[in-house]
Design a protein around this motif. Structure first.
Motif, short mmCIF file in Angstrom:
data_model
loop_
_atom_site.label_atom_id
_atom_site.label_comp_id
_atom_site.label_asym_id
_atom_site.label_seq_id
_atom_site.Cartn_x
_atom_site.Cartn_y
_atom_site.Cartn_z
N ARG A 300 0.91 -1.23 -0.14
CA ARG A 300 0.02 0.04 -0.06
C ARG A 300 0.93 1.19 -0.02
O ARG A 300 0.53 2.28 -0.70
N ASP A 301 1.89 1.28 0.91
CA ASP A 301 2.80 2.56 0.86
C ASP A 301 3.34 2.68 -0.30
O ASP A 301 3.51 3.75 -0.87
N GLY A 302 3.92 1.71 -0.89
CA GLY A 302 4.56 1.72 -2.24
C GLY A 302 3.63 2.37 -3.49
O GLY A 302 4.07 3.52 -4.11
N ILE A 303 2.61 2.01 -3.41
CA ILE A 303 1.68 2.42 -4.36
C ILE A 303 1.22 3.84 -4.08
O ILE A 303 1.20 4.89 -5.01
N ALA A 304 0.91 4.26 -2.83
CA ALA A 304 0.63 5.51 -2.40
C ALA A 304 1.87 6.46 -2.79
O ALA A 304 1.43 7.78 -3.30
N ARG A 305 2.73 6.28 -2.54
CA ARG A 305 4.03 7.14 -3.01
C ARG A 305 4.19 7.32 -4.49
O ARG A 305 4.65 8.16 -5.05
N SER A 306 4.05 6.05 -5.26
CA SER A 306 4.47 6.09 -6.73
C SER A 306 3.32 6.68 -7.64
O SER A 306 3.26 7.51 -8.28
N LEU A 307 2.42 5.64 -7.56
CA LEU A 307 1.39 5.69 -8.52
C LEU A 307 0.32 6.92 -8.18
O LEU A 307 -0.23 7.61 -8.99
N LEU A 308 0.29 7.22 -6.98
CA LEU A 308 -0.69 8.28 -6.28
C LEU A 308 0.41 9.43 -5.98
O LEU A 308 -0.31 10.21 -5.41
N ALA A 309 1.42 9.37 -6.20
CA ALA A 309 2.41 10.55 -5.88
C ALA A 309 2.38 11.24 -4.58
O ALA A 309 2.58 12.14 -4.39
N GLY A 310 2.12 10.29 -3.67
CA GLY A 310 2.05 10.91 -2.37
C GLY A 310 0.69 11.49 -1.79
O GLY A 310 0.74 11.98 -0.75
N HIS A 311 -0.20 11.48 -2.90
CA HIS A 311 -1.39 12.13 -2.51
C HIS A 311 -2.51 11.18 -2.11
O HIS A 311 -3.63 11.10 -2.25
N ALA A 312 -2.11 10.29 -0.95
CA ALA A 312 -2.94 9.37 -0.33
C ALA A 312 -2.06 8.72 0.76
O ALA A 312 -0.93 9.14 0.86
N GLN A 313 -2.92 8.14 1.64
CA GLN A 313 -2.38 7.60 3.08
C GLN A 313 -2.86 5.98 2.84
O GLN A 313 -3.95 5.80 2.99
N SER A 314 -2.03 5.21 3.14
CA SER A 314 -2.50 3.89 3.06
C SER A 314 -3.38 3.49 4.24
O SER A 314 -3.24 4.12 5.31
N ALA A 315 -4.15 2.85 4.23
CA ALA A 315 -5.37 2.62 5.04
C ALA A 315 -5.00 1.37 6.05
O ALA A 315 -4.80 0.28 5.42
N SER A 316 -5.27 1.39 7.39
CA SER A 316 -5.25 0.50 8.32
C SER A 316 -6.46 0.26 8.69
O SER A 316 -6.72 -0.89 9.28
N THR A 317 -7.48 1.12 8.33
CA THR A 317 -8.91 0.67 8.93
C THR A 317 -9.84 1.50 7.58
O THR A 317 -9.26 1.84 6.73
N LEU A 318 -11.07 1.13 7.85
CA LEU A 318 -12.02 1.55 6.80
C LEU A 318 -12.13 3.29 6.96
O LEU A 318 -12.11 3.87 5.90
N LEU A 319 -12.13 3.66 8.02
CA LEU A 319 -12.51 5.16 8.56
C LEU A 319 -11.20 5.94 8.16
O LEU A 319 -10.05 5.57 8.81
N PRO A 320 -10.96 6.99 7.66
CA PRO A 320 -9.91 7.80 7.29
C PRO A 320 -9.36 8.35 8.55
O PRO A 320 -10.29 8.78 9.55
#
Length: 507
Positions: A300-320
């Motif tokens: 999750r972290d890798g995809i958030a950093r690369s494909l989402l260019a850091g504009h996302a936070q990896s999710a550990s739960t359903l609620l942000p």
């Protein structure tokens, strides 16, 4: 991962080249637009809304468009997502089951008709009516009765304790004579929002400012234009032929867009959830060890950093994390070795599965990266991109194994009931994973009936742990709300849930 990242790098380089090569020609377009005088604010969207009738609107574009045309008794604060007065001037809880609402004075529908308590009564009844068949009937099912105490006072009587009533009253209010009418997908239902529908054609909705509702009249007309291709959206922004795109660009493209003359990019953490759906009940995915293995195979972290260019936070739960009911929880780690062991213990060292996703370019790239990561643990994943309607139809019919989806407006934790409760299995709701878990049902039922926020937070934390332990849904990440705006729309800021009401207050 390298394949997906390099594909995006090539994509961004090509768009940057296109932007540069069209710069001289775009200057003429910009000058021509200025010379012709004021034009509507043009907002680009990637898909057409299915309907402009708020009783049936469920896709994101339709929901957000109808909230420009219509208004509810309350609206959600763009920062906290707490309910605040809109058509209502004030409200009072007479007891735990009775809410008295006073309407704001002097409000009129687009037709000029005066808003009264009878309109509210008729609308809430219509949303719950089997004859109307609203897709939002569940929102009002806890209401036992609604009456007009006077011309501008409504009393809502609950049939049972229901903690989310105020948030639920965000439902658009319709004129009494139209609330129970046949579907009107063209947007001609009388509304109270800041805009009226002047024209709707293929790929275009023209909205005119309205003065008489709960908000001041907007200063600009708005055109919502459907442009399916991301490259085309980028070129229209660069040419000053469009003014606003919300969540319509791959994050890795944003640096190239920021170089365009006058373009402003702004963002904020979003109240949403991107997740993987696994069909429960039969086959390999009925085994919790398999579902856990899939979760551990995803970086999750890798995809958030690369494909989402850091504009996302990896999710550990359903609620942000920004949600009032969020409770920190440990995520399933990215651990391919443990994933391979779990699959072998479950008897599936080699597994073939199909993943449904949308035809959106970014979603397709993410799906291909997920396939590569799952291949590393012995899962051969076939990616099937589908248009939204076909995708949802297959999910509702149970004709799938895995799918990636987004819950775009996670404003009230009780919305999870629609996706997790056993009573919400299609066609009765959106529990497309076919989850049947008595503990999940109990926690959702108690969360809906408990008014105290602290007590609700404890219940939803327990729900999150249960979903995590059983891998009933696989949370992936929470994506930022990102607005790309021209200079004339640069004051627009996305709200936490991604709504567009900021269009009404542009200077």
């Amino acid at each position: 991962m390298q394949q997906g990242t390099s594909a995006f790098g090539f994509f961004c380089a090509m768009v940057t080249l296109l932007l540069a090569s069209t710069s001289a020609g775009c200057k003429g377009l910009r000058d021509g637009a200025r010379a012709s005088g004021e034009r509507p604010v043009e907002m680009l969207v990637s898909t057409d809304p299915e309907t402009l009738d708020p009783r049936y609107a469920t896709d994101a574009v339709a929901m957000r468009t109808t909230r420009l045309i219509h208004a509810g008794l309350v609206r959600l604060d763009e920062q906290t997502l707490a309910p605040k007065p809109y058509l209502a001037r004030t409200w009072t809880w007479l007891d735990p089951l009775t809410l008295r609402i006073e309407l704001a004075p002097g409000l009129r529908f687009h037709s000029g008709a005066k808003l009264t308590a009878n309109d509210v009564v008729a609308t809430l009844r219509a949303f719950g009516s089997k004859e109307v068949g609203s897709r939002h009937a569940r929102v009002v099912e806890a209401i036992g009765a609604v009456t007009a105490e006077s011309e501008f006072v409504v009393v809502v009587h609950l049939a049972r304790p229901h903690a989310t009533l105020l948030t639920d009253l965000e439902l658009p209010i319709l004129r009494a004579s139209e609330a129970g009418s046949a579907p009107r997908p063209d947007g001609t239902l009388d509304g109270l929002g800041p805009f009226t529908v002047a024209r709707r054609g293929p790929g275009e909705i023209v909205l005119q400012p309205f003065d008489g509702g709960p908000l001041p009249a907007p200063k600009h007309a708005v055109v919502l234009r459907t442009v399916h291709d991301e490259n085309a959206r980028a070129l229209r922004m660069h040419a000053d032929r469009a003014d606003l795109v919300v969540n319509g660009f791959s994050p890795t493209l944003l640096p190239a867009l920021e170089k365009a003359n006058g373009v402003v990019v702004s963002g904020r953490e979003g109240a949403n959830l991107t997740y993987m759906l696994a069909r429960n009940g039969d086959g390999p995915l009925a085994d919790v060890r398999v579902r856990r293995a899939l979760s551990m195979a995803i970086d999750r972290d890798g995809i958030a950093r690369s494909l989402l260019a850091g504009h996302a936070q990896s999710a550990s739960t359903l609620l942000p994390p920004s949600h009032w009911a969020h409770s920190p929880a440990e995520a399933w780690p990215f651990d391919p070795a443990r994933a391979r062991i779990a699959l072998a213990e479950a008897g599936y060292p080699h597994l073939r599965l199909t993943l449904l996703t949308s035809t959106d370019r970014l979603r397709g790239t993410i799906a291909r990266v997920l396939a590569q990561e799952l291949a590393d643990v012995g899962v051969e994943l076939t990616v099937v991109p589908l248009e939204l309607g076909a995708l949802l139809a297959r999910l509702s019919a149970g004709d799938f194994e895995l799918a990636t989806l987004q819950l775009p407006e996670l404003t009230e934790p009780n919305v999870l009931r629609v996706f997790l409760h056993s009573s919400s299995i299609p066609p009765n709701g959106a529990n497309r994973a076919r989850i049947r878990d008595s503990e999940v049902d109990r926690l959702l039922d108690e969360g809906e009936a408990t008014a105290n926020p602290d007590a609700r937070r404890v219940l939803y934390a327990a729900l999150e742990r249960r979903v995590r332990d059983e891998a009933l849904l696989l949370p992936l990440w929470h994506e930022d709300q990102i607005a790309v705006a021209s200079a004339r729309a640069s004051a627009f800021r996305p709200s936490a849930e991604g709504r567009w009401l900021g269009l009404a207050s542009l200077p």
